[in-house]
Design a protein around this motif. Structure first.
Motif, PDB file in Angstrom:
ATOM      1  N   LYS A  63     -40.428  44.349  57.144  1.00 50.75           N
ATOM      2  CA  LYS A  63     -39.442  45.175  57.340  1.00 50.75           C
ATOM      3  C   LYS A  63     -38.484  44.731  58.780  1.00 50.75           C
ATOM      4  O   LYS A  63     -37.123  44.976  58.462  1.00 50.75           O
ATOM      5  CB  LYS A  63     -39.837  46.700  58.018  1.00 50.75           C
ATOM      6  N   ASP A 121     -36.436  42.021  56.934  1.00 57.02           N
ATOM      7  CA  ASP A 121     -35.618  42.696  56.190  1.00 57.02           C
ATOM      8  C   ASP A 121     -34.079  43.020  56.860  1.00 57.02           C
ATOM      9  O   ASP A 121     -33.053  42.922  56.577  1.00 57.02           O
ATOM     10  CB  ASP A 121     -36.040  43.718  55.241  1.00 57.02           C
ATOM     11  N   VAL A 122     -34.514  43.884  57.877  1.00 57.06           N
ATOM     12  CA  VAL A 122     -33.547  44.642  58.544  1.00 57.06           C
ATOM     13  C   VAL A 122     -32.657  43.556  59.340  1.00 57.06           C
ATOM     14  O   VAL A 122     -31.486  43.513  59.405  1.00 57.06           O
ATOM     15  CB  VAL A 122     -34.170  45.547  59.957  1.00 57.06           C
ATOM     16  N   SER A 167     -28.519  43.108  59.199  1.00 53.38           N
ATOM     17  CA  SER A 167     -27.970  43.394  60.421  1.00 53.38           C
ATOM     18  C   SER A 167     -27.758  42.270  61.310  1.00 53.38           C
ATOM     19  O   SER A 167     -26.953  42.476  62.188  1.00 53.38           O
ATOM     20  CB  SER A 167     -28.661  44.595  61.083  1.00 53.38           C
ATOM     21  N   LEU A 194     -31.431  48.079  66.903  1.00 55.83           N
ATOM     22  CA  LEU A 194     -32.168  47.932  65.934  1.00 55.83           C
ATOM     23  C   LEU A 194     -33.482  48.824  66.024  1.00 55.83           C
ATOM     24  O   LEU A 194     -34.051  49.327  65.001  1.00 55.83           O
ATOM     25  CB  LEU A 194     -32.365  46.420  65.921  1.00 55.83           C
ATOM     26  N   GLU A 196     -32.460  52.323  65.488  1.00 57.62           N
ATOM     27  CA  GLU A 196     -31.937  52.968  64.099  1.00 57.62           C
ATOM     28  C   GLU A 196     -32.936  52.457  62.921  1.00 57.62           C
ATOM     29  O   GLU A 196     -32.992  53.274  61.975  1.00 57.62           O
ATOM     30  CB  GLU A 196     -30.667  52.072  63.890  1.00 57.62           C
ATOM     31  N   ASN A 197     -33.976  51.648  63.090  1.00 49.83           N
ATOM     32  CA  ASN A 197     -34.823  51.171  62.210  1.00 49.83           C
ATOM     33  C   ASN A 197     -36.196  51.476  62.613  1.00 49.83           C
ATOM     34  O   ASN A 197     -37.011  51.334  61.539  1.00 49.83           O
ATOM     35  CB  ASN A 197     -34.338  49.802  61.789  1.00 49.83           C
TER      36      ASN A 197
END
Length: 331
Positions: A258, A261-262, A266, A274, A277-278
């Motif tokens: 994850k 991916d983020v 971003s 980060l 938000e994630n």
DNA sequence: ATTAGGG
DNA sequence: CCCTAAT
């Protein structure tokens, strides 16, 4: 049934970072000479590690392939070894000073808590041949009630867990998020390979420090495993080198993926944003995210030699390398 | 308050 | 994962 997941070499080093076929499967790199730190070893045998379980999750591999972070990781190594090549009923040897116990274990996978291996049922009294030595096994009787279930339960909070937690028979469960109950396996694995593997894993903790590749990584006193009256396998020091950490949990495969991916979307940086938000519900702080990225980058960048890589899928690795080389997410 | 970098 | 200097 899952096929071979990884191979562990006990001999001299070969290449690192072996990438298996890109079949979308979670893979783990070959762990180079974890046992003798690159010194010339007469023992060139290769042990195939495989999972007999269908839904084998990447978490289980992490412990082995990240190498011991502290003594508690031996629990994971142990569990991995058993899960992979042994199964609960496989004879397991615990070296205690000069004596070697043969036991059967139940693994509690440590997460935020420190885990431990507890003997589930004593092994049948017999003597095993191992590495040319006669290993005396303690004479104990296996009780029906204490036998492992025929299925493996993943995830804490299962019925078995609850029952045990409420002071029933069995062994007390440490509070943790995940627990693994080893299953009885239909087929008994090859004895020699398993036993040697386990014992070698115990030897992974040398007298003064452990090795990562050919270099010494810490000066840690050897951890001697012991069995208390509850037949619980314990380490003398419950805190270990990293015991003071608030969150001593290892990153899971899902977490790493994850994060990658983020970041791939971003961009690298803005860790606080980060996080909010994630990873708002995650135990990872912004700094943790930053640290992990740095480590992932380091691990998969340049001529990473003899480094134990975290298990990641090939796609994530590509993303890491692309990000690391500041390449744009095109293609 | 965040981040970068060393430990 | 923690610590802390620098921002």
């Amino acid at each position: 049934m899952r096929a071979a997941a990884a191979a562990i070499e006990t001999g001299a080093s070969s290449g690192t970072g072996n990438f298996p076929a890109d079949d979308g499967e979670i893979w783990a790199p070959v762990l180079s000479d974890p046992l003798d730190g690159g010194s010339t070893s007469p023992n060139q045998e290769e042990i195939e590690v495989y999972s007999a379980y269908v839904d084998y999750d990447a978490m289980d591999f992490q412990a082995v392939f990240e190498g011991p972070q502290d003594e508690h990781d031996l629990n994971k190594l142990f569990g991995c070894a058993m899960l992979n090549s042994c199964g609960a009923r496989c004879p397991t040897y615990i070296k205690e000073a000069n004596f070697t116990h043969e036991i059967e274990c139940e693994l509690y996978s440590p997460t935020s808590d420190h885990g431990m291996i507890q003997t589930l049922a004593p092994a049948s009294p017999e003597t095993k041949e191992m590495k040319g030595r006669r290993i005396p096994a303690p004479a104990m009787v296996l009780s029906e009630k204490e036998e492992a279930p025929a299925t493996m339960a993943l995830g804490g909070g299962g019925e078995e867990d609850k029952k045990r937690k409420q002071g029933g028979k069995g062994h007390p469960l440490p509070s943790h998020r995940r627990s693994m109950r080893l299953a009885l396996t239909a087929t008994r694995p090859e004895e020699g390979a398993c036993a040697n593997f386990i014992v070698d894993l115990l030897d992974y903790l040398p007298k003064s420090g452990w090795r990562h590749g050919s270099r010494m990584r810490s000066t840690r006193k050897r951890a001697i495993w012991s069995l208390n009256t509850e037949k619980t396998l314990l380490l003398p020091n419950h805190l270990g080198k990293y015991g003071h950490r608030k969150n001593n949990d290892h990153w899971t495969y899902e977490e790493m993926k994850k994060l990658v991916d983020v970041l791939y979307i971003s961009g690298v940086g803005n860790w606080t944003k980060l996080k909010n938000e994630n990873f708002s519900t995650s135990v990872r702080t912004a700094m943790h995210l930053k640290d992990k990225w740095r480590n992932l980058k380091k691990a998969y960048t340049g001529n990473a030699k003899k480094r134990i890589l975290p298990a990641l899928d090939k796609d994530s690795v590509k993303k890491i390398q692309k990000l690391a080389s500041k390449m744009k997410p095109h293609l």
